[in-house]
Design a protein around this motif. Structure first.
Motif, mmCIF file in Angstrom:
data_model
loop_
_atom_site.group_PDB
_atom_site.id
_atom_site.type_symbol
_atom_site.label_atom_id
_atom_site.label_comp_id
_atom_site.label_asym_id
_atom_site.label_seq_id
_atom_site.Cartn_x
_atom_site.Cartn_y
_atom_site.Cartn_z
ATOM 1 N N ALA A 60 13.378 -7.721 11.954
ATOM 2 C CA ALA A 60 13.525 -8.588 13.177
ATOM 3 C C ALA A 60 13.870 -7.759 14.449
ATOM 4 N N LYS A 61 14.636 -7.024 14.251
ATOM 5 C CA LYS A 61 15.018 -6.248 15.395
ATOM 6 C C LYS A 61 13.848 -5.304 15.796
ATOM 7 N N TYR A 62 13.352 -4.552 14.875
ATOM 8 C CA TYR A 62 11.956 -3.737 15.477
ATOM 9 C C TYR A 62 10.934 -4.688 16.095
ATOM 10 N N HIS A 63 10.575 -5.844 15.553
ATOM 11 C CA HIS A 63 9.773 -6.652 16.001
ATOM 12 C C HIS A 63 10.269 -7.137 17.054
ATOM 13 N N TYR A 64 11.487 -7.625 17.616
ATOM 14 C CA TYR A 64 11.802 -7.736 19.021
ATOM 15 C C TYR A 64 11.512 -6.844 19.801
ATOM 16 N N LEU A 65 11.912 -5.613 19.684
ATOM 17 C CA LEU A 65 11.825 -4.306 20.261
ATOM 18 C C LEU A 65 10.315 -4.018 20.709
ATOM 19 N N MET A 66 9.464 -4.275 19.756
ATOM 20 C CA MET A 66 8.002 -4.167 19.878
ATOM 21 C C MET A 66 7.446 -5.188 20.793
ATOM 22 N N MET A 67 7.849 -6.298 20.787
ATOM 23 C CA MET A 67 7.492 -7.393 21.877
ATOM 24 C C MET A 67 7.989 -6.855 23.109
ATOM 25 N N GLN A 68 8.957 -6.367 23.283
ATOM 26 C CA GLN A 68 9.429 -6.102 24.624
ATOM 27 C C GLN A 68 8.538 -4.904 25.201
ATOM 28 N N ALA A 69 8.352 -4.001 24.456
ATOM 29 C CA ALA A 69 7.379 -2.818 24.419
ATOM 30 C C ALA A 69 6.158 -3.225 25.098
ATOM 31 N N LYS A 70 5.695 -4.421 24.409
ATOM 32 C CA LYS A 70 4.273 -4.905 24.866
ATOM 33 C C LYS A 70 4.363 -5.556 26.247
ATOM 34 N N GLU A 71 5.398 -6.367 26.459
ATOM 35 C CA GLU A 71 5.723 -6.883 27.654
ATOM 36 C C GLU A 71 5.766 -5.736 28.913
ATOM 37 N N THR A 72 6.249 -4.639 28.498
ATOM 38 C CA THR A 72 6.577 -3.665 29.505
ATOM 39 C C THR A 72 5.330 -2.767 29.845
ATOM 40 N N GLY A 73 4.106 -2.947 28.842
ATOM 41 C CA GLY A 73 3.199 -2.066 28.879
ATOM 42 C C GLY A 73 3.232 -0.744 28.084
ATOM 43 N N LEU A 74 4.216 -0.633 27.376
ATOM 44 C CA LEU A 74 4.734 0.549 26.690
ATOM 45 C C LEU A 74 3.780 1.253 25.778
ATOM 46 N N THR A 75 2.923 0.150 25.141
ATOM 47 C CA THR A 75 2.052 0.514 23.987
ATOM 48 C C THR A 75 0.804 1.365 24.374
ATOM 49 N N GLN A 76 0.424 1.511 25.713
ATOM 50 C CA GLN A 76 -0.579 2.114 26.168
ATOM 51 C C GLN A 76 -0.034 3.756 26.297
ATOM 52 N N ALA A 77 -1.416 4.328 26.464
ATOM 53 C CA ALA A 77 -1.569 5.791 26.621
ATOM 54 C C ALA A 77 -0.681 6.651 25.449
ATOM 55 N N GLY A 78 -0.615 5.992 24.215
ATOM 56 C CA GLY A 78 -0.264 6.829 23.262
ATOM 57 C C GLY A 78 1.411 7.056 23.554
ATOM 58 N N GLN A 79 2.039 6.084 24.152
ATOM 59 C CA GLN A 79 3.477 6.173 24.397
ATOM 60 C C GLN A 79 4.313 5.820 22.939
#
Length: 87
Positions: A60-79
């Motif tokens: 649940a914690k990991y999923h929440y943090l991944m949702m936050q990352a997606k909202e901030t655009g961290l999933t781009q450019a191999g980050q």
């Protein structure tokens, strides 16, 4: 000129927040891996229950943090490395 400084300060703050989020994601991933490994070695029924709850909480914690990352655009450019959590 003061507006440019404010802009640089805002960018630096944003980068710091992104770095903290990345660090938290990697820590959450590590916690999940540890809980999963501990579960696989547990033999006591109480420990098995404890680790199964811990795994669920880590997911649940990991999923929440991944949702936050997606909202901030961290999933781009191999980050961020994709890490699939099943369960």
């Amino acid at each position: 000129m003061p507006e440019k400084k404010k802009s640089m300060k805002a960018r630096k703050q944003e980068q710091t927040e992104r770095n903290v989020l990345l660090r938290n994601i990697y820590l959450a991933k590590y916690e999940l891996e540890c809980a999963t490994q501990n579960f696989s070695y547990a033999t006591d029924p109480t420990l098995i229950d404890m680790y199964s709850y811990q795994i669920k909480a880590c997911q649940a914690k990991y999923h929440y943090l991944m949702m936050q990352a997606k909202e901030t655009g961290l999933t781009q450019a191999g980050q961020l490395l994709a890490y699939t959590v099943t369960g």
